[in-house]
Enzyme design. Structure first.
Site, PDB file in Angstrom:
ATOM      1  N   ASP A   8       0.876  -1.167   0.000  1.00  6.44           N
ATOM      2  CA  ASP A   8       0.000   0.000   0.000  1.00  6.44           C
ATOM      3  C   ASP A   8       0.918   1.222   0.000  1.00  6.44           C
ATOM      4  O   ASP A   8       1.521   1.557   1.019  1.00  6.44           O
ATOM      5  CB  ASP A   8      -0.891  -0.025   1.247  1.00  6.44           C
ATOM      6  N   LYS A  69       2.910  11.393  -3.581  1.00  7.27           N
ATOM      7  CA  LYS A  69       1.881  10.719  -4.386  1.00  7.27           C
ATOM      8  C   LYS A  69       0.995  11.724  -5.116  1.00  7.27           C
ATOM      9  O   LYS A  69       0.454  11.438  -6.169  1.00  7.27           O
ATOM     10  CB  LYS A  69       1.039   9.847  -3.452  1.00  7.27           C
ATOM     11  N   GLU A 167      -7.119   0.651  -4.437  1.00  4.84           N
ATOM     12  CA  GLU A 167      -7.099   0.560  -2.981  1.00  4.84           C
ATOM     13  C   GLU A 167      -8.417   0.074  -2.387  1.00  4.84           C
ATOM     14  O   GLU A 167      -8.426  -0.863  -1.588  1.00  4.84           O
ATOM     15  CB  GLU A 167      -6.660   1.900  -2.375  1.00  4.84           C
ATOM     16  N   ASP A 189     -13.067   5.225   1.294  1.00  2.00           N
ATOM     17  CA  ASP A 189     -11.645   5.305   1.648  1.00  2.00           C
ATOM     18  C   ASP A 189     -11.172   6.757   1.639  1.00  2.00           C
ATOM     19  O   ASP A 189     -11.017   7.362   0.582  1.00  2.00           O
ATOM     20  CB  ASP A 189     -10.835   4.452   0.649  1.00  2.00           C
TER      21      ASP A 189
END
Ligand SMILES: Nc1ncnc2c1ncn2[C@@H]1O[C@H](COP(=O)(O)OP(=O)(O)O)[C@@H](O)[C@H]1O
Ligand SMILES: [Mg+2]
Lengths: 605, 254
Positions: A8, A69, A167, A189
Site C-alpha cells: 500500500d 503521491k 485501494e 476510503d
C-alpha cells in the site's frame, strides 16, 4: 516463483504485507510499527525514509519530501494551486514534475521508489528471502498516467509490479475474506491525500466492482490545512509573526494541526501548543470548531458516493454493508455523514490503516496461483476517448467498464496521398478536449492512396492494471503498424532505464545514512533500558559500578549525535561490556523473584 | 500509458482472440480447430484437452453463443451472471500470471471479449441493439435517423436550452423562471414518451422471442422477423434522441 508482496503506497503512510496459509499479514519494522511514513529526506549522508525522515521534516523542510503521491503522473500545471503548501521546489521537464532537494533533482516515481525500496528491504529482512515481485495499490480514481507512474516507481525500486490494484477493491478483498460477506458493499476510503468510493457485489468468491468514483485531491491533508490556516492567522494576530515566510515553522504548525485533528477523534477538546522563536502560541480546539471548519470537505465526498451509486444502478439503502478505510475515517464527523447517507452503521472492525495492504497481499497470492477461489473483477474509473473535430472528446470506453476491455476505431484519410493521421488520446468525463486529461498522442502512418481508401484499425486495450495499450493494423494488408505513443505526463522508457541505473548508484550512498540511523536507534534503546535497570538494581550493585555505568551512558549519549556510525558502534560495544555484570545481577534477581512468587502462589492455593 | 509492440512473429495477437479459419461457434457440432500450442484437435473447448492451454475464442463467436443463451430479448439474468462468473474464472488474467506470454495474451483477449459481452447482454436496450446488429445482415433499410416531427421538436428544444444557458449566469429573472418551467414541462412530457417507447419495446421483445419457436426457414417467419427488427430499430433510435434530450434538460435546468 518467489514470494509476491502486497504494497500500500499511500500519500501519508505505506505498508507491506504478505500472505501465508493463515491469511494475510502486515510486516512490522524493527520498532514493531507497521506504517512507514511516506516521507523521504536528504541528509548530508544520503537519503533517509520513513520515521527518521519525519523527524527531518522540521529540521530541514526544504530537503524533505512528503505527499509525493500527489505529484505522480502530473505536470506542474496540474498542481499549481497546491504549490504554496509544499516546502520543496518543483519544476517540470518533458511534461513530468521534478522535485528539487539540495543539489539533486528527482521525478515523483523516483521518490516513490525510495519508499518502495524501504518496504522491500523491510520485507526481505522479515521474510529472510529476496523480494522482487509486488502488487502495488493505487487510488481507484487514479488515471492512466498516475498508474503508469506507479508502475515506473516499482521498476526503479527493482520490483516487478505484477499488478496495480485499486485501494478500495484491495480493502474489499481483505474484508470479504475475513468476514465471509456476500451482497452489496460500499468501500469509503479517505486517506491523507485522496478519496475513493467503490461499490461492489460479493458473491461466491467473486468481487465484482459495479462502480467507482472519487477525488484524487481530497484527503486528510486538506483537513489539516484548514486548522493550519486558522493557527497561522492566530500567530500573526497574537505574536505578529508571519509563519508563511518560515518553512520549518510552517511544518511545525502543520504537524501540530494534524495532532489536534487526530486527538479530536477521541476527545471533545484539546490544546494546540506551538513553540515559537520568542514565546509560545496556544489555542484550545473543540471538536465542534473543527467539524464546522471541515464540514464542507466531508460533504465533498458525498457527491462521488451518489454518482457511484447512480452508475451502479442502486439506491443508498440497497447497500448491505459500508466499510471505512483510511486514517481520516476515524473522524466522528465522517462516520456520522457516511451513516446518514447509507442509512447504516459503517463497519471498521478491520484496522483501517492496514486493510489495503492486506488486500494487496491477497491479490498477490491469487497471482501467485495459491489462492484460486477468489477473483476480483475491477473497472476503469474514467472514460477513455480520442479527440475529434472541433475539440470534442469522443468516448471509446465508458467509465465503470469492467477491465480488461478493448475498443476499436477505424481511421482513414481526408486528402489524396495523405500519409499520416494524428491521434490524441484522452481520459475524463467532460465534453471538451481541454477539460479532460491528455494521456498521449501518436501519429499513424498511412500508405499514400486516394482519400478514404486507406483503412487502419486502432485498438485500445485497458489491461487488468487499468493501463492503456494501443496497437494498430492496416486492414487492407492485414499488417501490424507500429505506433510510437508519446505520453503527455509520463517518463519515457529511456528515462526509466536511466533512473533504474541511478538508483543502484544512490543505494551505496544511502547505506551510510541508514547505518547511522540504525546505530543511533540502538544507542537510544540501550540508554533507555540501562537507565531503567539502574533504578531496579539500586541495592544490587555498588556505587563504583553505578558510577562507571552512568559515565558510559553519558558518553554514548554524546557520541550518538555524531555522523560516523563506526564510532557509535564502538561506544555501544563498550557500553555493553560495562553493563554486562549489571545484566547478570538483574537476571539472577528476576529469576529468584519468579521462583519465590511461584512458591508464594503455591502456598496460597 | 504503455505500448504493446505489435508482434511481428506468429505469436497470438494481444488485441483480439485469434482463431483458426475453420472455427465456428460452439453451437455447431462439426466445428473443429487445432490447439495453437500442441496442434491437437479442439472442438470448442476453452482449454485444450491435451496440453490444457487456454484457447482463443473464435472471432466469429457472438455474445449470445458465448454465454450459451438463445437469441432472445428476454433472458435469464441470473444465468447470464452465473455464466459470466464461471467464464471469468476460466479466462481472467489473474489466473495466468505465472503462465507464458502467449497464454497471457489469449487470456487478456478472451477476458476483454467476455467483459464486453456481459456489459451488452446485461442491459436490455444494448442487448436489443446488439441483436439487431447481428441480424441486420438480412434486413434492408434499417433506418437510424429520427422522423421529421421528432427532429423538429428536438431542434426547438435546443434553441430554448441555448437561451436558458445564456440567461442563467445573470441570476434569476421572470423570463428565466418562465423558461425553466416550460423546459421542465417539456422534460416531463419527454420522460413520459420514453416510458411509452420502452413499453412498446417490451411488447416487441416478447413478440420476437415468440417468433423464435417458428420454423426459421419459412419465408413468412423471415418476413415477420424483418418487420419486427425494423420496428424495434426505429423505436430504439427515437428513444436515444429522447433520452439524450432528457439528460440535457436535467443537466441544464436541474
Ligand atoms: N485518529 C485519527 N483521526 C483523524 N484522522 C486521522 C486519525 N489517524 C490518522 N488520521 C489521518 O489519516 C490520514 C492518513 O491516512 P492513511 O490511510 O494512512 O493515508 P494514505 O492512504 O493517504 O497514506 C492523515 O491525514 C491522518 O491525519
Ligand atoms: Mg490509503
Amino acid at each position: 516463483m518467489g514470494r509476491i508482496v502486497g504494497i500500500d503506497l499511500g500519500t501519508t503512510n505505506s505498508l507491506v504485507a504478505f500472505m501465508d496459509q493463515e491469511g494475510p499479514h502486515v510486516i512490522p519494522g524493527p520498532d514493531g510499527q507497521t506504517k512507514v511514513p511516506s516521507i523521504v529526506g536528504l541528509t548530508d549522508n544520503g537519503l533517509i525514509v520513513g520515521e527518521p525522515a519525519k523527524a527531518h521534516l522540521i529540521r530541514d523542510p526544504s530537503r524533505t519530501i512528503y505527499s509525493v503521491k500527489r505529484f505522480m503522473g502530473k505536470g506542474l500545471d496540474d498542481v499549481k494551486d497546491e504549490l504554496k503548501y509544499f516546502s520543496y521546489q518543483l519544476h517540470e521537464k518533458n511534461g513530468v514534475i521534478r522535485i528539487e532537494i539540495g543539489d539533486k533533482t528527482y521525478s515523483p516515481p523516483q521518490v516513490s521508489a525510495m519508499i518502495l525500496k524501504e518496504l522491500k528491504r523491510r520485507a526481505e529482512e522479515f521474510l529472510k528471502e529476496d523480494v522482487s515481485k509486488a502488487v502495488i495499490t493505487v487510488p481507484a480514481y487514479f488515471n492512466d498516467s498516475q498508474r503508469q507512474a506507479t508502475k515506473d516507481a516499482g521498476l526503479i525500486a527493482g520490483l516487478e509490479v505484477l499488478r496495480i490494484i485499486n485501494e478500495p477493491t484491495a480493502a474489499s478483498l481483505a474484508y470479504g475474506l475475513q468476514k465471509k460477506t456476500q451482497g452489496l458493499i460500499a468501500i469509503y476510503d479517505l486517506g491523507g491525500g485522496t478519496f475513493d468510493i467503490s461499490i461492489l457485489k460479493l458473491k461466491d468468491g467473486i468481487f465484482e466492482v459495479l462502480a467507482t468514483n472519487g477525488d484524487t485531491h481530497l484527503g486528510g491533508d486538506d483537513f489539516d490545512q484548514r486548522l493550519v490556516d486558522v493557527m497561522v492567522d492566530g500567530i500573526l494576530k497574537t505574536q505578529g509573526l508571519d509563519i508563511g515566510k518560515s518553512p520549518d515553522l510552517m511544518q511545525t504548525v502543520r504537524l501540530e494541526a494534524e495532532r489536534v485533528k487526530v486527538r479530536l477523534s477521541d476527545e471533545t477538546h484539546t490544546k494546540a501548543v506551538i513553540e515559537l522563536p520568542d514565546g509560545k502560541y496556544e489555542k484550545t480546539w473543540t471538536r465542534e470548531d473543527m467539524e464546522a471548519l471541515t464540514m464542507d470537505l466531508v460533504e465533498r465526498t458525498l457527491a462521488p458516493c451518489r454518482s457511484a451509486l447512480k452508475d451502479a444502478g442502486l439506491h443508498a439503502n440497497q447497500i448491505d454493508e459500508v466499510v471505512l478505510v483510511g486514517g481520516n475515517t476515524r473522524m466522528p464527523l465522517v462516520w456520522r455523514k457516511v451513516e446518514e447517507l447509507f442509512d447504516k452503521k459503517p463497519h471498521s472492525e478491520l484496522n483501517p490503516d492496514e486493510v489495503v495492504a492486506l488486500g494487496a497481499a491477497v491479490q498477490a497470492d491469487i497471482l501467485g496461483g495459491h489462492t484460486t477461489d477468489l477473483l476480483l473483477l475491477d473497472v476503469t474509473p474514467l472514460s477513455l476517448g480520442i479527440e475529434t473535430m472541433g475539440g470534442v472528446m469522443s468516448a471509446l470506453i465508458r467509465r465503470n467498464t469492467t477491465i480488461p476491455t478493448s475498443a476499436k476505431e477505424m481511421f482513414t484519410t481526408y486528402v489524396d496521398g495523405q500519409t499520416s493521421v494524428d491521434i490524441h488520446i484522452l481520459q475524463g468525463e467532460r465534453e471538451l478536449v481541454k477539460d479532460n486529461r491528455s494521456l498521449a498522442r501518436f501519429q499513424l502512418k498511412l500508405p499514400p492512396l486516394p482519400a478514404g481508401v486507406p483503412r487502419v484499425e486502432v485498438n485500445f486495450l485497458i489491461d487488468a492494471n487499468g493501463i492503456l495499450h494501443v496497437t494498430a493494423r492496416d486492414i487492407r494488408t492485414g499488417e501490424a503498424q507500429s505506433v510510437q505513443v508519446k505520453p503527455s505526463h509520463g517518463l519515457t522508457d529511456d528515462e526509466v532505464e536511466g533512473m533504474i541505473r541511478d538508483s543502484f548508484q544512490f543505494a551505496t550512498e544511502d547505506i551510510k545514512a541508514r547505518q547511522i540511523i540504525e546505530a543511533r536507534n540502538e544507542a537510544n534503546a540501550i540508554i533507555v533500558a540501562t537507565e531503567k535497570a539502574l533504578v531496579r538494581a539500586t541495592n544490587l550493585i555498588n556505587d563504583k559500578e553505578t558510577e562507571s555505568i552512568r559515565r558510559i551512558l553519558q558518553q554514548l549519549g554524546e557520541v550518538k549525535e555524531g555522523e560516523d556510525h563506526r564510532v557509535i558502534r564502538a561506544k555501544i560495544a563498550e557500553a555493553e561490556k560495562t553493563t554486562h555484570h549489571l545484566a547478570e545481577v538483574l537476571m539472577d534477581a528476576t529469576l529468584k523473584e519468579a521462583l519465590e512468587s511461584k512458591k508464594l502462589s503455591d502456598i496460597i492455593k | 500509458m504503455g505500448l504493446f509492440p505489435v508482434p511481428e512473429s506468429s505469436e497470438p495477437e494481444i488485441m483480439e482472440p485469434q482463431y483458426q479459419a475453420t472455427t465456428k461457434s460452439r453451437e455447431l457440432p462439426m466445428a473443429r480447430s487445432m490447439c495453437w500450442h500442441c496442434q491437437s484437435e479442439v472442438t470448442g473447448e476453452y482449454l485444450c484437452g491435451q496440453c490444457v492451454k487456454v484457447q482463443p475464442l473464435s472471432k466469429d463467436l457472438d455474445y449470445f453463443s458465448c454465454f450459451q443463451l438463445p437469441r432472445l430479448l428476454n433472458i435469464d439474468e441470473q444465468q447470464l451472471e452465473q455464466t459470466f462468473y464461471e467464464l471469468s474464472r476460466t479466462f481472467h488474467p489473474d489466473f495466468y500470471s505465472t503462465k507464458d506470454e502467449s497464454e497471457k495474451a489469449i487470456s487478456l483477449g478472451n477476458s476483454a471479449f467476455l467483459n464486453t459481452g456481459y456489459r451488452i447482454l446485461k442491459d436490455p436496450i444494448q442487448r436489443a441493439e446488439y441483436l439487431i446488429r447481428l441480424e441486420a445482415g438480412a434486413v434492408k433499410d434499417i433506418r437510424s435517423n429520427p422522423p421529421a416531427d421528432l427532429f423538429e421538436e428536438v431542434l426547438e428544444l435546443q434553441e430554448d436550452l441555448e437561451t436558458f444557458r445564456q440567461l442563467a449566469p445573470n441570476g434569476t429573472s421572470s423570463e428565466l423562471e418562465a423558461l425553466r418551467t416550460k423546459l421542465q414541462d417539456e422534460r416531463e412530457g419527454l420522460e413520459k414518451r420514453q416510458a411509452e417507447m420502452e413499453k412498446s419495446l417490451q411488447h416487441k421483445f416478447r413478440e420476437w422471442d415468440q417468433l423464435q419457436g417458428d420454423p426459421p426457414d419459412l419465408s413468412q417467419t423471415r418476413e415477420k422477423k424483418n418487420t419486427l427488427l425494423r420496428g424495434m430499430q426505429e423505436i430504439l433510435s427515437n428513444r436515444t434522441y429522447v433520452r439524450n434530450m432528457v439528460d440535457d434538460l436535467l443537466e441544464t435546468t436541474g
